[in-house]
Design a protein around this motif. Structure first.
Motif, short mmCIF file in Angstrom:
data_model
loop_
_atom_site.label_atom_id
_atom_site.label_comp_id
_atom_site.label_asym_id
_atom_site.label_seq_id
_atom_site.Cartn_x
_atom_site.Cartn_y
_atom_site.Cartn_z
N GLN A 3 0.84 -1.18 0.00
CA GLN A 3 0.00 0.00 0.00
C GLN A 3 0.88 1.24 0.00
O GLN A 3 2.07 1.17 0.27
N ASN A 31 -2.16 2.54 -11.81
CA ASN A 31 -2.59 3.91 -11.57
C ASN A 31 -2.56 4.20 -10.08
O ASN A 31 -2.43 3.29 -9.25
N GLN A 33 -4.63 6.67 -7.19
CA GLN A 33 -5.84 7.48 -7.01
C GLN A 33 -5.78 8.19 -5.66
O GLN A 33 -5.26 7.65 -4.69
N LYS A 92 -3.43 1.05 -7.64
CA LYS A 92 -3.83 -0.08 -8.46
C LYS A 92 -2.50 -0.67 -8.93
O LYS A 92 -1.79 -0.10 -9.75
N ASN A 97 -4.58 -8.25 -9.63
CA ASN A 97 -6.01 -8.34 -9.88
C ASN A 97 -6.60 -6.94 -10.04
O ASN A 97 -6.33 -6.04 -9.24
N ASP A 98 -7.40 -6.75 -11.10
CA ASP A 98 -8.00 -5.44 -11.34
C ASP A 98 -8.98 -5.03 -10.26
O ASP A 98 -9.42 -3.88 -10.23
N TYR A 99 -9.32 -5.95 -9.38
CA TYR A 99 -10.39 -5.67 -8.43
C TYR A 99 -9.87 -5.40 -7.03
O TYR A 99 -10.56 -5.58 -6.04
N LYS A 100 -8.62 -4.95 -6.95
CA LYS A 100 -8.05 -4.64 -5.65
C LYS A 100 -7.38 -3.28 -5.70
O LYS A 100 -6.56 -3.01 -6.56
N LEU A 101 -7.74 -2.43 -4.78
CA LEU A 101 -7.13 -1.11 -4.65
C LEU A 101 -6.58 -1.04 -3.25
O LEU A 101 -7.31 -1.26 -2.27
N SER A 102 -5.28 -0.73 -3.13
CA SER A 102 -4.61 -0.75 -1.83
C SER A 102 -4.49 0.66 -1.28
O SER A 102 -3.85 1.52 -1.89
#
Lengths: 113, 113
Positions: A3, A31, A33, A92, A97-102
């Motif tokens: 993270q 990316n 954010q 990202k 995996n596209d479905y995890k944002l740390s």
């Protein structure tokens, strides 16, 4: 760790001043954010910057990304009392995996009137 | 209309009880998430669902069971609540993973006594 780490943990500024916070990370990203969280509320998306971008603006917000240093900064210009909130950077990760944002633990910004 | 709505906003319950948190999004997104925010504001992903299918289960105790009856809803059921489950739980959604921004609900503050 995977993270981002925000710095400083807390920031207190006078209304009208600029606020700068940084996010450092250790892995490659797709990316990065930035989100804002007002006290007792959910997170609100501010800006998304892709790994091939260096700078983005949105109103009084300016985000930079330096992938060689693995760091990003969020600048809030001419701060207002309403900018008092916690600000989080979220990663990202490249290849993940596209479905995890740390998320990191955020920078708490207090704008004094 | 609220984009991502969670109910309830506050939940106080005794240890050992079973409780559910509901989440609905009206954004037409394919992907929904549950995040847990601890007392230090650190946000950790718990589950990701894409088109009603579980994509990420991030080492969450099996006392936590998500259910997605359709793309617009993602509920979280927690069995045998423990003191350590006290936190703020956020539902979020996005259009196909975190290559784009995520929208968060206002959070559910769960207190286990």
């Amino acid at each position: 760790s995977q993270q981002g780490e925000e710095d400083p943990q807390a920031l207190s500024i006078q209304e009208g001043e600029n606020a700068t916070m940084n996010c450092s990370y250790k892995t490659s990203i797709n990316n990065l954010q930035w989100y804002r969280q007002n006290s007792g509320r959910g997170l609100v998306h501010l800006i998304l910057i892709r790994s091939n971008e260096r700078e983005k603006h949105s109103g009084r917000l300016r985000v930079t990304l330096d992938t060689s240093k693995k760091s990003s900064s969020l600048l809030i210009t001419a701060s207002r009392a309403a900018d008092t909130a916690s600000y989080f950077c979220a990663l990202k990760l490249r290849g993940s995996n596209d479905y995890k944002l740390s998320f990191g633990a955020g920078t708490t910004v207090t704008v004094r009137a | 209309d609220t984009a991502v709505s969670q109910t309830p906003k506050y939940l106080v319950t005794q240890m050992g009880n079973d409780k559910s948190i509901k989440c609905e999004q009206n954004l037409g997104h394919d992907t929904m998430y549950w995040y847990k925010q601890d007392s230090k504001k650190f946000l950790k992903i718990m589950f990701s669902y894409n088109n009603k299918e579980l994509i990420i289960n991030e080492t969450v105790p099996n006392r936590f069971s998500p259910k997605s009856p359709d793309k617009a809803h993602l509920n979280l059921h927690i069995n045998s609540l423990e003191l350590g489950d006290s936190a703020v739980y956020f539902c979020a959604s996005s259009a196909g993973g975190f290559v784009t921004e995520a929208f968060f609900g206002q959070g559910t503050r769960l207190t286990v006594v």
